[in-house]
Scaffold this motif. Structure first.
Motif, PDB file in Angstrom:
ATOM      1  N   UNK A  87      -4.861  -5.785   5.134  1.00 58.46           N
ATOM      2  CA  UNK A  87      -4.496  -7.089   4.546  1.00 58.46           C
ATOM      3  C   UNK A  87      -5.803  -8.053   4.212  1.00 58.46           C
ATOM      4  N   UNK A  88      -6.054  -7.596   3.021  1.00 58.06           N
ATOM      5  CA  UNK A  88      -7.401  -8.358   2.333  1.00 58.06           C
ATOM      6  C   UNK A  88      -7.114  -9.733   2.230  1.00 58.06           C
ATOM      7  N   UNK A  89      -6.209 -10.375   2.486  1.00 64.26           N
ATOM      8  CA  UNK A  89      -6.040 -11.873   2.236  1.00 64.26           C
ATOM      9  C   UNK A  89      -6.816 -12.562   3.429  1.00 64.26           C
ATOM     10  N   UNK A 102      -5.236  -7.900  -3.898  1.00 63.13           N
ATOM     11  CA  UNK A 102      -5.573  -8.278  -2.429  1.00 63.13           C
ATOM     12  C   UNK A 102      -6.744  -7.448  -2.034  1.00 63.13           C
ATOM     13  N   UNK A 103      -7.104  -6.202  -2.253  1.00 62.12           N
ATOM     14  CA  UNK A 103      -8.089  -5.402  -1.747  1.00 62.12           C
ATOM     15  C   UNK A 103      -9.408  -6.056  -2.611  1.00 62.12           C
ATOM     16  N   UNK A 104      -9.553  -6.346  -3.699  1.00 64.18           N
ATOM     17  CA  UNK A 104     -10.222  -7.281  -4.404  1.00 64.18           C
ATOM     18  C   UNK A 104     -10.876  -8.353  -3.657  1.00 64.18           C
ATOM     19  N   UNK A 116     -15.473  -2.152  -8.383  1.00 66.22           N
ATOM     20  CA  UNK A 116     -14.643  -2.087  -7.166  1.00 66.22           C
ATOM     21  C   UNK A 116     -14.301  -0.783  -6.617  1.00 66.22           C
ATOM     22  N   UNK A 117     -13.271  -0.229  -7.549  1.00 64.20           N
ATOM     23  CA  UNK A 117     -12.443   1.106  -7.269  1.00 64.20           C
ATOM     24  C   UNK A 117     -11.615   1.333  -8.525  1.00 64.20           C
ATOM     25  N   UNK A 118     -11.072   2.685  -8.603  1.00 59.64           N
ATOM     26  CA  UNK A 118     -10.228   2.952  -9.746  1.00 59.64           C
ATOM     27  C   UNK A 118      -8.609   3.163  -8.822  1.00 59.64           C
ATOM     28  N   UNK A 119      -7.916   2.960  -9.854  1.00 58.64           N
ATOM     29  CA  UNK A 119      -6.404   3.117  -8.827  1.00 58.64           C
ATOM     30  C   UNK A 119      -5.440   3.740 -10.280  1.00 58.64           C
ATOM     31  N   UNK A 120      -5.135   4.842  -9.989  1.00 56.92           N
ATOM     32  CA  UNK A 120      -4.237   5.722 -11.165  1.00 56.92           C
ATOM     33  C   UNK A 120      -5.006   5.653 -12.458  1.00 56.92           C
ATOM     34  N   UNK A 137       0.760  -1.198   0.029  1.00 56.99           N
ATOM     35  CA  UNK A 137       0.036   0.036   0.113  1.00 56.99           C
ATOM     36  C   UNK A 137       0.990   1.211  -0.019  1.00 56.99           C
ATOM     37  N   UNK A 138       1.973   1.059   0.119  1.00 55.03           N
ATOM     38  CA  UNK A 138       3.000   2.312   0.358  1.00 55.03           C
ATOM     39  C   UNK A 138       3.272   2.970  -0.916  1.00 55.03           C
TER      40      UNK A 138
END
Length: 278
Positions: free
Chosen positions: A218-220, A105-107, A62-66, A3-4
């Motif tokens: 920690x979506x796992x 992992x988030x998904x 779900x979401x967007x990323x960049x 996530x960093x």
């Protein structure tokens, strides 16, 4: 940690239909549809790669990323896709840190939420998904269920006199490597209280000088991990809780097995100690 490196993560609901450039995250139990290239990078399928009906109701935003949009395939039927196959989700723990790893992992966290909440725990009726609120709703009793996030603490206990850190091995589960002391926060507990309690319960060690380090989604396992470093207070003799652990021992700084750029909070904390940064 994965996530960093993440920027421009946007979880706000997008009602636009899926298009060819969007990424599809597809899971089946503890497996996911993906590929790993020759440089150990995670590869995920685009919508255009899949042989599925256009604008199907089995695809959920779900979401967007960049600027890249990610969608969840929520049907039980496994997808077929050239160059991609369903592989164990835990294999992702060893790939290079990337935006795609964070998304995968988030998904999986959101997929687990859907798998575990098909019926209302209050009245037993079938639940309906409300995408705008990211929750499940019972039309019968109006009960709303949101994704579970379980707080857990990870504690790096350091003995300054011997320049060593306390490490443990779980008695149960699939993970058998040495790790730091860890456990879930209980109702009414702060993270700090959970850290003191878990170390004492599992190893009989008393700690002091507890300092917050970092947290990690920690979506796992649908967790929010909270990391602390602490100092040994008093005796270093270990009293092992054999119901939780198979082993606990003090490991010298030079003997700690750790690498930089770990995807996990535990891995990063061990590297910080090995590298004389704590």
């Amino acid at each position: 940690m994965f996530q960093d490196i993440i920027h421009n993560y946007n979880i706000e609901y997008d009602d636009k239909s899926v298009n060819d450039n969007d990424i599809i995250l597809a899971y089946s139990d503890r497996k996911m549809l993906y590929n790993i290239d020759n440089e150990n990078n995670l590869c995920l399928p685009h919508y255009s790669d899949l042989d599925i009906k256009r604008n199907t109701t089995d695809i959920l935003f779900l979401f967007s990323l960049n600027g890249i949009r990610f969608f969840l395939w929520k049907a039980e039927q496994q997808l077929k896709c050239k160059n991609f196959s369903y592989e164990n989700i835990n294999r992702l723990k060893s790939v290079n840190v990337s935006d795609f790893l964070y998304a995968a992992v988030t998904g999986y966290h959101y997929y687990s939420f859907h798998e575990e909440n098909k019926f209302c725990g209050k009245c037993g009726e079938k639940l309906a998904h409300v995408p705008e609120k990211r929750c499940m709703l019972c039309d019968s009793c109006k009960n709303e269920i949101f994704p579970k996030i379980s707080p857990a603490v990870i504690v790096g206990v350091i003995d300054d006199k011997t320049d060593s850190i306390l490490m443990t091995r779980y008695a149960q589960g699939d993970y058998k490597k040495l790790a730091l002391v860890a456990g879930f926060a209980e109702m009414g507990e702060s993270g700090e209280q959970a850290a003191y309690r878990e170390v004492m319960e599992e190893t009989g060690i008393e700690i002091c000088d507890l300092k917050y380090y970092k947290s990690q989604p920690w979506g796992f396992a649908q967790n929010l991990l909270i990391g602390y470093f602490a100092k040994l207070k008093g005796k270093r003799e270990i009293v092992l809780d054999k119901t939780e652990l198979s082993e606990a021992l003090w490991v010298k700084r030079e003997d700690v097995k750790a690498q930089p750029n770990s995807i996990s909070l535990t891995g990063e904390m061990l590297w910080k100690f090995k590298n004389n940064e704590v």
